[in-house]
Design a protein around this motif. Structure first.
Motif, mmCIF file in Angstrom:
data_model
loop_
_atom_site.group_PDB
_atom_site.id
_atom_site.type_symbol
_atom_site.label_atom_id
_atom_site.label_comp_id
_atom_site.label_asym_id
_atom_site.label_seq_id
_atom_site.Cartn_x
_atom_site.Cartn_y
_atom_site.Cartn_z
ATOM 1 N N ALA A 45 0.892 -0.976 -0.374
ATOM 2 C CA ALA A 45 -0.017 0.073 -0.221
ATOM 3 C C ALA A 45 0.952 1.874 0.031
ATOM 4 O O ALA A 45 0.666 2.007 -0.878
ATOM 5 N N ARG A 46 1.775 1.713 0.724
ATOM 6 C CA ARG A 46 2.599 2.014 0.352
ATOM 7 C C ARG A 46 3.731 2.611 -0.725
ATOM 8 O O ARG A 46 3.675 3.801 -1.207
ATOM 9 N N VAL B 127 4.220 10.472 -7.534
ATOM 10 C CA VAL B 127 5.047 10.752 -7.638
ATOM 11 C C VAL B 127 4.480 10.003 -9.545
ATOM 12 O O VAL B 127 4.762 10.751 -10.277
ATOM 13 N N ASP B 128 4.076 9.276 -10.201
ATOM 14 C CA ASP B 128 3.454 8.840 -11.386
ATOM 15 C C ASP B 128 2.234 9.350 -11.849
ATOM 16 O O ASP B 128 2.184 9.622 -12.962
ATOM 17 N N LYS C 90 3.695 12.351 2.176
ATOM 18 C CA LYS C 90 4.963 13.571 1.691
ATOM 19 C C LYS C 90 6.529 12.782 1.831
ATOM 20 O O LYS C 90 7.068 12.729 1.209
ATOM 21 N N HIS C 91 6.583 12.394 3.562
ATOM 22 C CA HIS C 91 7.805 11.411 3.492
ATOM 23 C C HIS C 91 8.014 9.918 2.565
ATOM 24 O O HIS C 91 8.495 9.650 2.146
ATOM 25 N N GLY C 92 6.320 9.071 2.767
ATOM 26 C CA GLY C 92 6.219 8.536 1.580
ATOM 27 C C GLY C 92 7.260 8.881 0.048
ATOM 28 O O GLY C 92 8.016 8.133 -0.666
ATOM 29 N N GLY D 80 14.161 4.976 -4.685
ATOM 30 C CA GLY D 80 13.328 4.059 -5.486
ATOM 31 C C GLY D 80 11.957 3.659 -4.766
ATOM 32 O O GLY D 80 11.234 3.220 -3.866
ATOM 33 N N ARG D 81 11.871 1.594 -5.032
ATOM 34 C CA ARG D 81 11.451 0.572 -4.613
ATOM 35 C C ARG D 81 11.453 0.596 -3.529
ATOM 36 O O ARG D 81 10.773 0.140 -2.334
#
Length: 95
Positions: A12-13, A21-22, A42-44, A52-53
């Motif tokens: 989920a994160r 982002v995308d 925002k942190h995520g 990245g992932r």
């Protein structure tokens, strides 16, 4: 290992971060959709952009606060006068 009180799973994160982002979602919209706070979203987003992932999966963090236990093995002579007075006052009013 997932945290026991985590609001989101790792997947989920990842979806949250990708949406920000995308997908072009706003932080507020994504936070509402995933039921987390705006700072968490925002942190995520930042972690996903930076790493990245792999950035959205759990990372170890130190505890926010470490509780100190009182020194109970100290003799009575080493206790402060205020502690003695307070203990005596409580004892005298209770009896």
């Amino acid at each position: 290992m997932p945290r026991h009180n985590a609001a989101l799973t790792s997947n989920a994160r990842l979806r949250l971060a990708k949406s920000l982002v995308d997908g072009g979602w706003s932080v507020l919209t994504a936070a509402k959709m995933f039921m987390v706070s705006s700072p968490s979203a925002k942190h995520g987003q930042k972690r996903y952009r930076d790493h990245g992932r792999a950035g959205v999966f759990d990372s170890s963090t130190p505890p926010a606060m470490v509780k100190r236990l009182p020194d109970t093995d100290l003799p009575v002579a080493n206790r402060s006068a205020a502690t003695k007075t307070r203990a005596n006052a409580q004892r005298s009013t209770w009896m």
